[in-house]
Write an enzyme that holds these catalytic residues in place. Structure first.
Site, mmCIF file in Angstrom:
data_model
loop_
_atom_site.group_PDB
_atom_site.id
_atom_site.type_symbol
_atom_site.label_atom_id
_atom_site.label_comp_id
_atom_site.label_asym_id
_atom_site.label_seq_id
_atom_site.Cartn_x
_atom_site.Cartn_y
_atom_site.Cartn_z
ATOM 1 N N ASP A 131 0.861 -1.193 0.000
ATOM 2 C CA ASP A 131 0.000 0.000 0.000
ATOM 3 C C ASP A 131 0.892 1.236 0.000
ATOM 4 O OD1 ASP A 131 -2.105 1.707 0.140
ATOM 5 O OD2 ASP A 131 -2.958 0.907 1.990
ATOM 6 N N ILE A 132 1.230 1.696 -1.207
ATOM 7 C CA ILE A 132 2.155 2.825 -1.335
ATOM 8 C C ILE A 132 1.471 4.077 -1.887
ATOM 9 C CG2 ILE A 132 4.136 1.283 -1.615
ATOM 10 C CD1 ILE A 132 4.039 1.932 -4.639
ATOM 11 N N LYS A 133 0.319 3.895 -2.550
ATOM 12 C CA LYS A 133 -0.506 5.000 -3.089
ATOM 13 C C LYS A 133 0.315 6.049 -3.842
ATOM 14 C CE LYS A 133 -4.267 4.665 0.301
ATOM 15 N NZ LYS A 133 -3.678 3.750 1.305
ATOM 16 N N ARG A 134 1.191 5.587 -4.710
ATOM 17 C CA ARG A 134 1.991 6.523 -5.500
ATOM 18 C C ARG A 134 1.160 7.077 -6.652
ATOM 19 N NH1 ARG A 134 4.618 5.915 -1.341
ATOM 20 N NH2 ARG A 134 6.837 5.359 -1.287
ATOM 21 N N THR B 70 -0.810 -0.196 -4.639
ATOM 22 C CA THR B 70 -1.902 0.771 -4.765
ATOM 23 C C THR B 70 -1.365 2.035 -5.417
ATOM 24 O OG1 THR B 70 -1.477 1.631 -2.530
ATOM 25 C CG2 THR B 70 -3.148 -0.098 -2.756
#
Length: 309
Positions: free
Chosen positions: A99-102, A127
């Site tokens: 879950d890094i949401k880059r 993500t």
């Protein structure tokens, strides 16, 4: 027959093991003081904590989600723990969502993709945030191709936080809401990947859809039947199993629970008594986590079976 991509592998795991995703958003504050004191640093304790849970949960979950922020907050040692946690998950055959949401453009997005799909931080699925524009997705989705390992990405669609209404739910002059515009792009990508992976039952490009909002859960599930969902918000965030069950229909999904699993020991009478006596161990904590996994799995499957009646 084309090889399966990682999202299809996750879909298969969710059918076999149930839809629960164990979130390893491990904050040192979740670890009892008596256990924490046995290690040289908070980061070392987090790694031991993760290891005990990973080795105990077995087939009670479909996957694990590792939230990178908790590891970044511990500095260089924390990032080493992050890398070691990914290795432990791979060793135990557990599909891993990072879950890094880059979300960035051009070469920068390419560097992020390379960092998390290869090398020390290599993972199965990540993500990503599409709200700088859809060109930000391409460097990540390129890794979904078979020749680059068949990785997967979960794109933020409708998140679980109250503030999602500030942007995601805003109405456009055409194409409905902002989130609908994002969903249209995910549908387009799903159609493209049907040609690449004709035997797969879902796209390697999935969507993050929180289960804290009941109003359009059925609409979103029906509108995107070929897209696998990552479903946050269940448990500690207040999301109900019945909402998650709706989102698990069609292509399916995996429902994340983090604190509900990581902190299950705090609700265990046996663990609380041992903590008072100073005899609480990581095995005790891992057993409590496992029991919480089984309970969450039963809750989710019960709601889903009720829905399908």
């Amino acid at each position: 027959m084309n090889i399966a991509h990682n999202m299809e592998l996750l879909r298969e795991k969710s059918v076999k093991n149930g839809p629960l995703c164990v979130g390893l958003d491990t904050d040192p504050s979740y670890i009892p003081e008596s256990v924490l004191m046995k290690y040289g640093s908070a980061a070392e304790a987090v790694l031991a904590y993760n290891k005990a849970i990973i080795e105990r949960i077995g087939d009670s979950a479909s996957c694990c989600k590792v939230q990178i922020a908790y590891y970044e907050a511990m500095g260089l040692e924390g990032m080493k723990v992050y890398a070691e946690t990914l290795k432990l998950l791979k060793k135990n055959g557990i599909v891993t969502i990072s879950d890094i949401k880059r979300g960035d453009i051009a070469n920068t997005a390419g560097a992020y993709a390379k960092a998390h799909f290869t090398g020390d931080f290599e993972t199965d699925i990540i993500t990503v945030n599409p709200y700088m524009g859809f060109d930000t997705l391409t460097p990540f989705s390129d890794y979904c191709s078979a020749d680059k390992g068949g990785k997967g990405i979960f794109v933020l669609l409708r998140t679980s936080n109250p503030g999602m209404k500030d942007i995601e739910q805003q109405e456009l002059k055409e194409d409905g809401r902002v989130l609908d515009r994002v969903g249209n792009e995910l549908e387009r990508l799903a159609d493209e990947y049907k040609k690449v992976y004709p035997d797969a039952k879902c796209s390697p490009v999935g969507a993050v859809v929180g289960c804290t909002e009941e109003s359009d859960a059925r609409m979103l599930r029906d509108r995107y039947p070929d897209i696998f969902f990552l479903i946050p918000g269940y448990g500690a965030q207040g999301g109900a199993a019945r909402i998650a069950a709706t989102l698990l229909d069609k292509a399916g999904g995996t429902v994340n629970s983090s604190r509900g699993i990581l902190c299950a020991w705090k609700k265990s009478d046996d663990c609380k008594e041992k903590e008072i006596n100073g005899t609480l161990t990581l095995d005790d904590i891992a057993n409590a986590a496992y029991e919480a996994c089984l309970a969450a799995k039963k809750d989710l499957l019960g709601a889903y079976n009720e829905l399908k009646k």
